[in-house]
Design an enzyme around this catalytic site. Structure first.
Site, PDB file in Angstrom:
ATOM      1  N   CYS A 203       0.280  15.163  24.037  1.00  0.00           N
ATOM      2  CA  CYS A 203       0.180  13.915  24.807  1.00  0.00           C
ATOM      3  C   CYS A 203      -0.740  12.942  24.069  1.00  0.00           C
ATOM      4  CB  CYS A 203      -0.360  14.211  26.201  1.00  0.00           C
ATOM      5  SG  CYS A 203      -0.955  12.770  27.088  1.00  0.00           S
TER       6      CYS A 203
ATOM      7  N   CYS B 185      -3.792  12.028  25.986  1.00  0.00           N
ATOM      8  CA  CYS B 185      -4.777  13.123  25.963  1.00  0.00           C
ATOM      9  C   CYS B 185      -5.595  13.078  24.675  1.00  0.00           C
ATOM     10  CB  CYS B 185      -4.070  14.473  26.068  1.00  0.00           C
ATOM     11  SG  CYS B 185      -3.080  14.664  27.554  1.00  0.00           S
TER      12      CYS B 185
ATOM     13  N   ASP C 242      -4.025 -13.746 -10.085  1.00  0.00           N
ATOM     14  CA  ASP C 242      -4.467 -13.692 -11.471  1.00  0.00           C
ATOM     15  C   ASP C 242      -3.211 -13.865 -12.327  1.00  0.00           C
ATOM     16  OD1 ASP C 242      -6.086 -13.148 -13.756  1.00  0.00           O
ATOM     17  OD2 ASP C 242      -5.323 -11.095 -13.745  1.00  0.00           O
TER      18      ASP C 242
ATOM     19  N   ASP D 246      -5.427  -7.686 -11.365  1.00  0.00           N
ATOM     20  CA  ASP D 246      -5.144  -6.438 -12.070  1.00  0.00           C
ATOM     21  C   ASP D 246      -6.150  -5.348 -11.722  1.00  0.00           C
ATOM     22  OD1 ASP D 246      -7.427  -7.179 -13.419  1.00  0.00           O
ATOM     23  OD2 ASP D 246      -6.436  -7.643 -15.310  1.00  0.00           O
TER      24      ASP D 246
ATOM     25  N   ASP E 217     -11.355  -8.342 -11.917  1.00  0.00           N
ATOM     26  CA  ASP E 217     -11.331  -9.222 -10.752  1.00  0.00           C
ATOM     27  C   ASP E 217     -12.103  -8.668  -9.562  1.00  0.00           C
ATOM     28  OD1 ASP E 217      -9.551 -10.995 -12.095  1.00  0.00           O
ATOM     29  OD2 ASP E 217      -7.917  -9.608 -11.655  1.00  0.00           O
TER      30      ASP E 217
END
Length: 681
Positions: free
Chosen positions: A11, A14, A388, A578, A582
């Site tokens: 459930c 539950c 980029d 990439d 970055d």
């Protein structure tokens, strides 16, 4: 944090209640119960006490550190209940014999007890744990009230239809879980290690770097490695989403989890299993679906108040009208029972997390790893994207796009001398020139020298050759009149004389233009390019893609440019890079995505990793996020509308109780089926 696999909990409500109860304990730092994967994450100072609480709240729940298969629910008790119920009802309506009627009512009592066994036990457990608004407690209350107003057949029918609904719901949940487990089943379960001439079957986690493993046809490669002997085709679809097999031979790098399709491979282990690509993928997907989205958190909170609120509505319907003199108690109690029939929030509690799980799974099968369901939810709200350039929109591979000789020299002469000068260089530009010449230098190269930031020089066939940029020609005082050329230029000079130049450029990825156009159609309003490359190359790419750009950006400049981009536009913004240079910008973005490969997953810090390095995957993950969100909203609106409709029907007296039960069960099954559509996006 300890991770357990469990069985015996069927459930979803539950599961939420168990999670809430555990998190309320002072000795529990964190608890997560993931119903869709049967997984419990538990961080506690007192494990025995926490396990004892779990046993108290859910006696049937079994924990294990290994994945265990759940037993399928048996249909025999349900079929027996239905048959006996039909016999009893038919006898009541078509027999005039007193003994037959007494027997029929006895049969109804027996059917009620058999069909309601789980409800009785669940209600008893809920009352003992002071959970008075448990669905079992409410269902028991509804049937007892139905008996009280003389609706004996309907009281039993409620229990029978409720049991039938629970059975169908369990089958549907089991089916959905099988699909989810299949997604996580990419991990190899054994390895064959070669020690001398002996072959040993071991767990992948037992392998050490440098071990040699044997992989036969149809088997999974246990961890990342390098092929020592053999040649084969590998199925990497589960890792990268690539449907075409990959050819490998001696010295080829291979990924753990790949399926060997042809021939026997002898592979040297290069990574421990815990650091392998397949382990990272399984860990990322498992972690993603163990988190809760904002929508899921809202539904969990909503469910906590929904059931008591509906119970209060049922009580008001049953008591207020007769107290005000509008009808008798039996009629209004019967109508009030309708509200109790729709008091369980299962349709929402099951379908919402399943929908997000399906979306994460669909992305994973396409080679797109989403690190949390919050990311999938946020992605559906993104309206702005910054890219980029190198390695993201472009291939990151240089190609010769033009060769300009100076008479009397030819293009062939320029390429030949440039190749000879750079034959020992491993720079990407040098490699692109060697590839364009398509032949090897036929003469011995001497006195090779690389001059940082300028180029190279070397002696070949008694000639001094220089290959480099404009600054290189000025350094050696070589006359030329081509100082202001745009782009990446490699000048070539022989014995102090300029003989021509080569234009080198990065090329766009296949379908880059189509991808950006597709993103616009998918609802992206603003896009730009943020590049560390020089103005000419960035401008050329931006022009092809019809996209604004910023060039010559250092990492800190790129971060500031992205902040400005965010400030200029409403809604969430994403950065696609990439994943290497970055990091600051990826960290700043509302949603970050990196283009990489399956072997680089452990290094990625982005929210989403494209393992197949395909721009088409950027568009695909947007479609997945939007469709997942749409399906979840559909389920929420549909479930609440149907439940509201049955409350109205209850007030008007235009339907019977068993129809309300069937309607409520039907809502759950339809919402469940709708959520499973996300797995097939």
């Amino acid at each position: 944090m300890q991770k357990y696999h469990f069985t015996g909990l069927d459930c979803p409500d539950c599961a939420n209640k168990l999670e809430s109860a555990l998190n309320k304990q002072s000795y529990v730092q964190e608890a997560r119960v993931v119903f869709n994967t049967n997984t419990l994450y538990l961080k506690t100072q007192d494990m025995p006490k926490a396990l004892a609480l779990i046993k108290q709240l859910e006696p049937d729940m079994e924990l294990s550190e290994q994945v265990q298969s759940e037993a399928k629910p048996s249909a025999i008790p349900l079929l027996l209940s239905v048959v006996l119920y039909l016999i009893a009802v038919a006898t009541i309506h078509f027999s005039a014999q007193n003994w037959a009627l007494h027997l029929s009512y006895a049969l109804l009592a027996g059917v009620y007890l058999v069909a309601g066994k789980d409800v009785f036990l669940g209600a008893l457990r809920a009352i003992r744990n002071k959970q008075f608004f448990d669905e079992n407690t409410l269902m028991l209350s509804a049937t007892i009230a139905a008996f009280g107003v003389g609706a004996h057949e309907e009281a039993v029918s409620i229990m029978v239809f409720y049991s039938a609904g629970e059975f169908l719901q369990q089958l549907a949940i089991a089916r959905s879980k099988q699909s989810l487990h299949a997604l996580l089943d990419v991990a190899p379960n054994h390895a064959v290690r070669k020690v001398g001439q002996e072959l040993q079957e071991v767990e992948p986690s037992a392998l050490a770097i440098g071990d040699v493993v044997i992989v036969k046809v149809g088997e999974k490669i246990p961890t990342d490695g390098v092929v020592l002997r053999g040649e084969s085709l590998l199925d990497q679809k589960a890792l990268t989403g690539e449907s075409l097999p990959v050819n490998v031979k001696e010295h080829s790098a291979v990924l753990g989890g790949s399926i060997n399709l042809k021939g026997v491979l002898e592979i040297q282990v290069s990574k421990l299993y815990a650091d392998s690509s397949v382990a990272k993928i399984v860990d990322l997907v498992s972690n993603a679906v163990s988190q809760k989205s904002q929508t899921e958190k809202f539904i969990t909170t909503f469910a906590r108040y929904y059931t008591p609120a509906v119970f209060a509505i049922a009580l008001l319907i049953a008591l207020v009208p007769p107290l005000l003199g509008h009808g008798d108690f039996d009629t209004w109690i019967y109508r009030g029972l309708f509200a109790l029939m729709v008091s369980c929030p299962c349709a929402l509690v099951i379908s919402v997390p399943l929908g997000y799980f399906g979306g994460v799974g669909a992305a994973s099968r396409a080679g797109i790893l989403i690190k949390s369901v919050q990311t999938l939810e946020a992605l559906s709200q993104v309206k702005n994207i910054a890219f980029d350039k190198t390695g993201t929109l472009s291939k990151g591979e240089f190609n010769v796009i033009d060769v300009v000789p100076i008479a009397p020299f030819s293009k062939e002469d320029v390429l030949q001398h440039a190749t000879c000068a750079q034959i020992l260089s491993t720079h990407p530009i040098a490699i692109s020139i060697q590839k364009a010449y398509k032949r090897q230098c036929q003469h011995e190269v001497k006195d090779y020298q690389e001059i940082g930031g300028l180029g190279v020089q070397a002696s070949c066939h008694s000639h001094l050759i220089i290959a480099g940029n404009d600054k290189m020609l000025h350094k050696y005082n070589i006359p030329h009149d081509t100082c202001s050329l745009e782009g990446t230029i490699v000048h070539v000079a022989v014995d102090g004389k300029h003989i021509g130049y080569i234009v080198v450029a990065d090329t766009l990825k296949d379908n880059a233009k189509e991808c950006l156009d597709g993103l616009k159609h998918a609802g992206i309003e603003h896009m730009c390019i943020l590049s560390g490359d020089h103005e000419y190359s960035t401008k050329r790419v931006a022009k092809e893609l019809d996209c604004p750009y910023y060039a010559n950006l250092l990492p800190e400049d790129k971060l500031n440019a992205f902040k400005d981009f965010q400030a200029q536009h409403a809604h969430k913004s994403m950065f696609v890079g990439d994943g290497i240079n970055d990091a600051p910008t990826l960290a700043r973005a509302d949603v970050s995505m990196s283009m990489g490969s399956a072997s680089q997953i452990s290094k990625e810090s982005a929210d989403i990793v494209i393992t197949n390095n395909s721009l088409e995957s950027v568009l695909k993950v947007f479609k997945i996020a939007k469709k997942t969100k749409r399906i979840i909203i559909e389920n929420i609106i549909f479930a609440l509308a149907i439940k509201a409709m049955f409350i109205v029907l209850g007030l008007s007296g235009d339907a019977s109780l068993w129809e309300a039960v069937l309607g409520d069960v039907g809502v759950t099954l339809i919402a469940l089926a709708n959520s499973m559509r996300t797995m097939r996006i």
